[in-house]
Structure formats: C-alpha cells, structure tokens
Design an enzyme around this catalytic site. Structure first.
Site, PDB file in Angstrom:
ATOM      1  CB  VAL A  52      -0.957   0.023   1.212  1.00  0.00           C
ATOM      2  CG1 VAL A  52      -2.009  -1.063   1.088  1.00  0.00           C
ATOM      3  CG2 VAL A  52      -0.192  -0.106   2.525  1.00  0.00           C
ATOM      4  CE1 TYR A  53       3.798   1.442   4.179  1.00  0.00           C
ATOM      5  CE2 TYR A  53       6.089   0.899   3.700  1.00  0.00           C
ATOM      6  CZ  TYR A  53       5.047   1.002   4.594  1.00  0.00           C
ATOM      7  OH  TYR A  53       5.253   0.655   5.905  1.00  0.00           O
ATOM      8  N   GLY A  54       2.394   4.217  -1.381  1.00  0.00           N
ATOM      9  CA  GLY A  54       2.248   4.865  -2.684  1.00  0.00           C
ATOM     10  C   GLY A  54       1.353   4.082  -3.611  1.00  0.00           C
ATOM     11  CG  ASP A  55      -2.404   4.162  -3.848  1.00  0.00           C
ATOM     12  OD1 ASP A  55      -2.776   3.690  -2.760  1.00  0.00           O
ATOM     13  OD2 ASP A  55      -2.767   5.280  -4.269  1.00  0.00           O
ATOM     14  N   GLY A  56       1.398   1.025  -4.219  1.00  0.00           N
ATOM     15  CA  GLY A  56       2.215   0.075  -4.968  1.00  0.00           C
ATOM     16  C   GLY A  56       3.422   0.689  -5.633  1.00  0.00           C
TER      17      GLY A  56
END
Length: 323
Positions: A52-56
């Site tokens: 989920v970091y930066g939406d991938g």
C-alpha cells in the site's frame, strides 16, 4: 554496518533497515536510488516496503533498481500485505487477499521471492489459522523465505507464534514490526516480552517518533516537513504535545552535550534496546538518510541512556507490574 540475526532464524540483517513509505509519492525514483546507494555503501542490506505504500509505487521503484543498482541476491526485501487502500473492509488477511497481493508485489518488485513477508495488521474477521496457513503456502511455494507480523498486540503475536511452533513443517514467525521509539514505548508492556520469549526479532517502525525526535518541530512546523504534508500531517501531530516536547528537549540536551545531532541520540537509543534487531529508517531525501546513517559509529553513554529511559518512562501497573 554490524549485522544481527533476525529472531531465532538464520537470516542475518543489518542493524538498521531502510524504509520506503514515501517512495513513489514524496520521494521520486532518482532520490530513492540515491538513498538505496547510500544505504548499501554503509553496509545496509534490509529494505522494508508494503503493497500500500504509494499504492504500490514504492515496490515498483524498488523493482526498477534491482539489477541496475544492486543485484537481487545482495538485497533483503521485506514487504507487507493485509491492508486495503479503501472500501468497507480496511483489513483483510484472508488467504485469497494475501496470496493475490503477494503475487502483485512480486510483479512490481520484479523478483520471484521476498525475503520477509509480513502481515500488516491483525484482522479480526479472518480466522488466524487461515492467515497463517496462507503464509505457510507462500513459503512452501518458494515465493517467501521468512514470515513476520506487523502491528499485532502482545497476545496476538504470541498466539500466532505459538500456533506456528506447535506443528512440524509450519513456517516459524521470526519478526514483529511495531512502532517503537522514545515517544512510543507501549510495546514494552506485552509485545516485547512476547517476542523475547518466542524468539521474534523486533523491527521498530518510526524509530524517530515520526520525525519529531529529530528536533525539527521544536520551534514550529517547517514548510517542507511531514507535519504540513497532506499525506502525513495527522501522522505527525500526535507527537506534538507537551509530554513529547519534554522528551524531545531531553534528547536535544543530550545531543548538545555529546556534540551530535538529536537524531543520532534517539536512533542510538532505540537501536540498542533489548530485543531490537533493526530500526527502520524512513527518509524523504538522501541527505536526511546520510545524517541518520552516522549513528553507526555511536554508542550512547550509560548515564544518558538511563536519563532518557527515565524521562520517557512508560506508566505500567497491574498485571505488568504486580505490587
């Protein structure tokens, strides 16, 4: 950089890890490359990310650097799964979700395995046995080398670790990633004792109190800081209150006496706490990371460690402190 075993496993990791929560959002690919190079040059080998970091995007940035900046076999990659970016069900540790997101993470990372796969949080809607069976399958399939937990309470950590140890062939839980710093010592009540008893290495996230322990907020909120970022403002303001301010001042006083930065004092304190394997450093720029890496040469004097222990002491009572 010195290395430490991750819990009771055979995996040796650098005693500082590199975090990537801002990669692909506030940290672009060029600066991420500079950070990774500085980290590797300092002897670091463990990088932590999440789906989920930066939406991938954070995983994609890491994937773009594998093979070009660093051979895959020289970097230990830890990622997490179990959170959804939106919708009614925020936490999802179901077998389908974990294995599906693992495959997506591997595609973004450009690798066929991760060294440490961590469940991002506890999910009360999914039976724990289902979650752990999914992790066993991920290890058996070769897509994961080791498994860990993140943001689990003490009893949840113990339940998972004991379940895995109860039957031969199950993948042992080797790590627990939790928030831990001079400003947040709650894990000392039950999580750390559980990890010590069951052989889990502790990976503290936000070891600098979400940046507050660097002292940057002592006289206001800098325009380029996370405290004014739309993504991280709520993340930081939790620690901009009087009790935290008194701890920050104690850190600043110690740093002034030692002739080092407050960042180095706070980071040395958490790095050398009992049970800690590797604090996870999250930097927005390569310059910030270089400053943090200077802590490798530092050992806090015992009297300063004791003073910081006292000023940040955790209030505990029954049953952690009986009588």
């Amino acid at each position: 950089m010195q290395q430490r075993p991750l819990g009771r496993s055979g995996l040796a990791v650098s005693r500082l890890a590199l975090g990537t929560m801002t990669w692909g959002r506030d940290t672009d690919a060029d600066d991420a490359a500079a950070q990774l190079k500085s980290f590797l040059d300092a002897g670091g080998n463990l990088i932590d990310t999440a789906d989920v970091y930066g939406d991938g995007d954070a995983e994609s940035v890491i994937g773009s650097l594998l093979g070009t900046l660093v051979p895959r076999e020289e970097l230990l990659i830890a990622t997490k799964a179990g959170l959804r970016p939106g919708g009614e069900r925020r936490r999802d540790n179901s077998r389908g979700h974990l294995l599906r997101t693992l495959d997506a993470s591997l595609r973004r990372l450009g690798t066929d395995y991760v060294d440490l796969f961590q469940v991002h949080c506890y999910d009360p809607q999914t039976p724990l046995e289902e979650t752990l069976a999914a992790l066993d399958h991920a290890v058996a399939s070769g897509r994961v080398r080791y498994i860990g937990l993140s943001n689990f309470s003490g009893w949840q950590t113990a339940q998972a670790a004991v379940w895995q140890a109860a039957w031969p062939g199950r993948a042992p839980v080797v790590a627990a990633q939790v928030e831990y710093s001079l400003l947040e010592r709650g894990v000392e009540r039950e999580v750390l004792p559980a990890c010590e008893a069951l052989g889990l290495g502790v990976l503290p996230w936000s070891p600098l109190g979400r940046g507050v322990l660097t002292g940057k907020y002592r006289h206001g909120r800098p325009a380029d800081s996370r405290a004014v970022s739309p993504h991280f403002e709520r993340f930081v303001v939790t620690y901009l209150e009087p009790r935290c301010s008194s701890i920050v001042e104690a850190v600043a006083t110690a740093a002034n006496g030692l002739g080092v930065s407050p960042l180095e004092v706070a980071l040395a304190w958490i790095r050398d706490r009992p049970g800690v394997t590797a604090p996870i450093l999250g930097a927005r720029t390569a310059g910030q990371l270089l400053g943090a890496l200077q802590v490798e040469r530092m050992v806090l004097p015992e009297e300063i460690t004791t003073a910081l222990d006292d000023v940040s002491a955790l209030e505990v009572g029954y049953p952690e402190r009986d009588g």
